[in-house]
Design a protein around this motif. Structure first.
Motif, PDB file in Angstrom:
ATOM      1  N   ILE A 178       0.843  -1.201   0.000  1.00 36.15           N
ATOM      2  CA  ILE A 178       0.000   0.000   0.000  1.00 36.15           C
ATOM      3  C   ILE A 178       0.873   1.244   0.000  1.00 36.15           C
ATOM      4  O   ILE A 178       0.605   2.215  -0.721  1.00 36.15           O
ATOM      5  CB  ILE A 178      -0.963  -0.038   1.195  1.00 36.15           C
ATOM      6  N   ILE A 182       0.712   4.038  -2.959  1.00 35.22           N
ATOM      7  CA  ILE A 182       0.461   5.465  -2.719  1.00 35.22           C
ATOM      8  C   ILE A 182       1.558   6.289  -3.384  1.00 35.22           C
ATOM      9  O   ILE A 182       1.308   7.289  -4.059  1.00 35.22           O
ATOM     10  CB  ILE A 182       0.396   5.740  -1.200  1.00 35.22           C
ATOM     11  N   ILE A 185       1.056   6.281  -7.212  1.00 36.76           N
ATOM     12  CA  ILE A 185      -0.049   7.139  -7.649  1.00 36.76           C
ATOM     13  C   ILE A 185       0.353   8.606  -7.511  1.00 36.76           C
ATOM     14  O   ILE A 185       0.123   9.421  -8.425  1.00 36.76           O
ATOM     15  CB  ILE A 185      -1.324   6.845  -6.830  1.00 36.76           C
ATOM     16  N   ALA A 186       0.973   8.955  -6.383  1.00 37.14           N
ATOM     17  CA  ALA A 186       1.376  10.353  -6.194  1.00 37.14           C
ATOM     18  C   ALA A 186       2.360  10.768  -7.281  1.00 37.14           C
ATOM     19  O   ALA A 186       2.275  11.866  -7.836  1.00 37.14           O
ATOM     20  CB  ALA A 186       1.989  10.534  -4.812  1.00 37.14           C
TER      21      ALA A 186
END
Ligand code: HEM
Ligand SMILES: [Cu+2]
Lengths: 535, 184
Positions: A178, A182, A185-186
């Motif tokens: 996870i 994250i 995606i960022a």
């Protein structure tokens, strides 16, 4: 897109980073972290491989020769968990770390510190998973988790300490994934070069974007499911205990709500990388960029709502069976779009067959078999016969070895010269490819027939009529396993030296990553490239 | 392509917080599935789950008896590991008309020399018939305690709703008797 060449000195102005072990422990550099992910993945690939060769050796003949059934059960479950969570997923994350900043013109990942933690959670998690094997040698506990990777209740509620270790390992692996998602995606949403709209983003990045979203949606559900398992085991809850008002089938729902999207999580990065490779070695632009983006998204969304096809024999009512059958079959439509685009990219191209291209073509053919046999399994009536047989084992190895692992190998050969600045040995690479495809099919093709003939999966012994096919499969598996040493050897040689790779590496490449030097400078893009909208 | 000087680093905080909330939301969703799943299965009768106690539903008294149809109902029972009991239905198979109120009994005996608490879990097949199988009183509604060597007849009073699908002529009610989990 017109280009300016970069020939930056790899270490210009950045001589102050630590060296030796401290460099790797503390690094926040996306390339270092990518390298660590890939190295870890390769090690785990061999660990998981060694386990399953022991299993195949046991299955060479009927009867019990080498191990007790309990140990056999531990090996198959840990093999799968290691291969999925410690080999295939970290390999894809390694690719993402190395390539995403290069491809989108970013200096590094968005959250470098988080990136470092994400990686360093992996070794302890792998240790937790395998430690019960070692503890058992000292008389502590009864070995590793013996439920198969699916951890079905009530067996997993009753199992030994191996189950607890596996649960904690899954928690840590989940947190790591996870964090990685994250970060990805960022990076993809916030750090693209000016002018690179979302739609212009390279397909590899798109595949990873969908994967990362799927991970954030599904991994917490698995984490919740195994947490319930833990409290059922130790704290008197009965989520999965029928006597206490729970339901063991609920565990299957929770597991497969994660488990089915997981297969796309493993493959989307590979589907993203394929078109780049195909376009390079056919010297043609990628066919259907936009269609493939929508294909990824469609598969991601559909993948979330088909999970119960993994337990269609558990007593689901007919309307539910029909729903899960048709929705599962519907996934083959966007998948067919991807296949079509891959083939159309190759169509009438000036093809050459370097190792990455061989692996890519091998991938398309063998992964096609995975998809077609998946359609057979999705048929409720047929699945009643095939479920929990070797047919399923063969199906998902065509998907995960020929699709996942061979896809990763495609990427490794394709990008290795960019990463190391050296060409690998093409001769060894081709040898590796041919040994792999041939022995892969010797290993897994017979398993389709074994399954059709009624051999169940997850058993250490079998009826006599299955002997020949099992013997062939075992011989194939050992050749397959040993061939992978060539892969490791070739990578090692390439890291150490070899012919210099050009910045462009391959004749037909296009994209930002090929404009940097090979190997790229320690800090990828000190000055950000700008993509002109004219294209 | 031109080159631009690096822009000031973008703030990722908002996005990260949103993604973390998404993950937390799905963690909660996993737990929310537990009651949702039960409610769903009971509401539509999926999974062979019968209504816990039909006296609590509003469509009682049951619909009129349909003498034009006869259904076969079979009873079976199994013991789960760890419960040293014996159980058998006193009437393994009966015939009845939909809508008819019936009572049947199971004989249960504790074979051990300890007092043991058990819990019966019912399941109906075909699963679509589960919703029509309405139990008015059942030993499965509560845990059952048997003294050492004690045997007891346990009763089940039920109605098969006369609205049951015309396709069904036979149904089976199976009880699995579990050792009762220790009270948390
Ligand atoms: C059109 C594509 C596909 C369809 C229709 C499909 C369908 C199915 C079905 C119905 C099953 C359950 C069989 C059973 O247990 O009785 C299954 C099992 C499985 N599939 Fe697929 N599949 C497809 C593609 C894939 C892909 C792309 C992957 C992996 C990347 C994959 C990995 C697996 C795995 C790992 C299992 C078995 C899991 C286990 O029981 O341990 N499948 N597939
Ligand atoms: Cu699936």
């Amino acid at each position: 897109m017109n280009t300016a060449t970069h020939t930056l000195d790899p270490h210009a102005g950045h001589a102050h980073h630590p060296t030796g072990l401290m460099r790797w422990l503390t690094t926040t550099n996306h390339k270092d972290i990518g390298t660590m992910y890939l190295t870890f993945s390769l090690l785990m690939f061999f660990l998981g491989g060694a386990m399953i060769l022991a299993v195949r050796a046991e299955l060479f003949q009927p009867g019990l020769q080498l191990m007790k059934p309990e140990f056999f059960n531990q090996l198959i479950g840990v093999h799968a968990l290691v291969m999925i969570f410690a080999a295939l997923m970290p390999a894809a994350t390694g690719f993402a770390n190395w390539m995403i900043p290069l491809m989108i013109g970013a200096p590094d990942m968005a959250l470098p510190r988080l990136n470092n933690w994400g990686f360093w959670l992996l070794p302890p998690a792998a240790l937790l998973l395998t430690m019960p094997f070692i503890l058992a040698l000292f008389g502590i506990g009864d070995g590793a988790v013996a439920t198969g990777w699916t951890l079905y209740a009530p067996l997993s509620v009753q199992g030994g300490i191996g189950v607890d270790f596996a649960i904690f390992s899954i928690h840590i692996l989940g947190i790591s994934s996870i964090m990685g998602s994250i970060n990805i995606i960022a990076t993809l949403l916030n750090m693209r070069a000016p002018g690179m709209t979302l739609m212009k983003m390279p397909l590899f990045c798109w595949g990873w974007l969908v994967t990362a979203v799927l991970l954030i949606i599904t991994l917490p559900v698995l984490a919740g499911g195994v947490t319930m398992l833990l409290t059922d085991r130790h704290f008197g809850t009965h989520f999965f205990d029928a006597a206490g008002g729970g339901d063991p089938i609920l565990f299957q729902h929770l597991f497969w709500f994660f488990g089915h999207p997981e297969v796309y999580i493993l493959l989307l990065p590979v589907w993203g990388l394929m078109p780049h490779v195909l376009s390079t070695f056919t010297r043609k632009p990628i066919y259907g960029h936009t269609a493939q983006v929508y294909g990824f998204i469609a598969i991601g969304v559909l993948g979330l709502i088909v999970w119960a096809h993994h337990f269609m024999t558990a007593g689901l009512p007919v309307p539910a069976l029909l729903y899960f059958m048709y929705s599962t079959m519907a996934i083959s439509l966007p998948l067919a779009v991807l296949f079509f685009c891959w083939i159309a990219t190759m169509w009438r191209g000036a093809m050459s067959f370097e190792t990455p291209m061989l692996f890519a073509i091998g991938f398309i053919v063998l992964f096609g078999i995975a998809g077609l046999t998946g359609l057979v399994l999705a048929d409720v009536a047929a699945d009643a016969q095939y479920h929990h047989s070797y047919f399923v084992v063969a199906h998902f190895h065509y998907a995960l070895f020929a699709g996942g692992i061979m896809g990763v190998m495609t990427g490794v050969y394709y990008w290795l010269p960019k990463w190391t600045g050296h060409m690998y040995s093409e001769r060894l690479g081709k040898l590796h490819f041919w040994l792999t495809v041939v022995s892969f099919n010797f290993t897994f093709m017979p398993q389709f027939f074994l399954g059709l003939a009624g051999m169940p999966r997850r058993i250490p012994d079998y009826a006599l009529q299955f002997t020949e096919f099992n013997a062939i499969s075992t011989v194939g598996a050992f050749v397959l396993g040993l061939s992978q040493l060539l892969f490791a050897w070739n990578i090692w040689r390439c890291v150490k030296g070899g012919d210099k790779a050009t910045d462009q590496v391959w004749e037909g490449t296009s994209g930002l990553e090929w404009e940097l030097s090979s190997p790229p400078p320690y800090h990828s893009w000190d000055t950000q490239p700008v993509i002109k909208s004219s294209n | 392509m031109n080159e631009a000087a690096l822009p000031p680093p973008r703030k990722h905080g908002r996005l990260v917080v949103r993604l973390l909330l998404l993950a937390a939301g799905f963690f909660a969703f996993g737990f929310a599935l537990v009651p949702l799943y039960d409610t769903f299965c009971e509401a539509v009768g999926f999974n062979g789950k019968t209504l816990r106690d039909a006296t609590q539903t509003k469509d009682l008294p049951p619909s009129a008896v349909d003498y034009s149809r006869t259904l076969g109902v079979q009873f079976t029972s199994t013991l789960m590991p760890g419960l040293p009991w014996e159980i058998r239905p006193l009437e393994p198979a009966i015939e009845l008309h939909p809508g008819e109120l019936r009572t049947t009994r199971f004989l249960v005996r504790n074979l051990s020399d300890q007092t043991i608490v058990g819990q019966a879990v019912p399941s109906v097949s075909p699963t679509v018939a589960a919703r029509s199988f309405q139990k008015l009183d059942c030993f499965c509604f509560t845990q059952q305690t048997l003294a050492p060597g004690e045997s007891r007849e346990m009763a089940l009073t039920f109605v098969v709703d006369s609205g049951i699908s015309k396709d069904i002529s036979e149904l089976t009610l199976a009880y699995a008797f579990f050792p009762a989990p220790p009270k948390p």
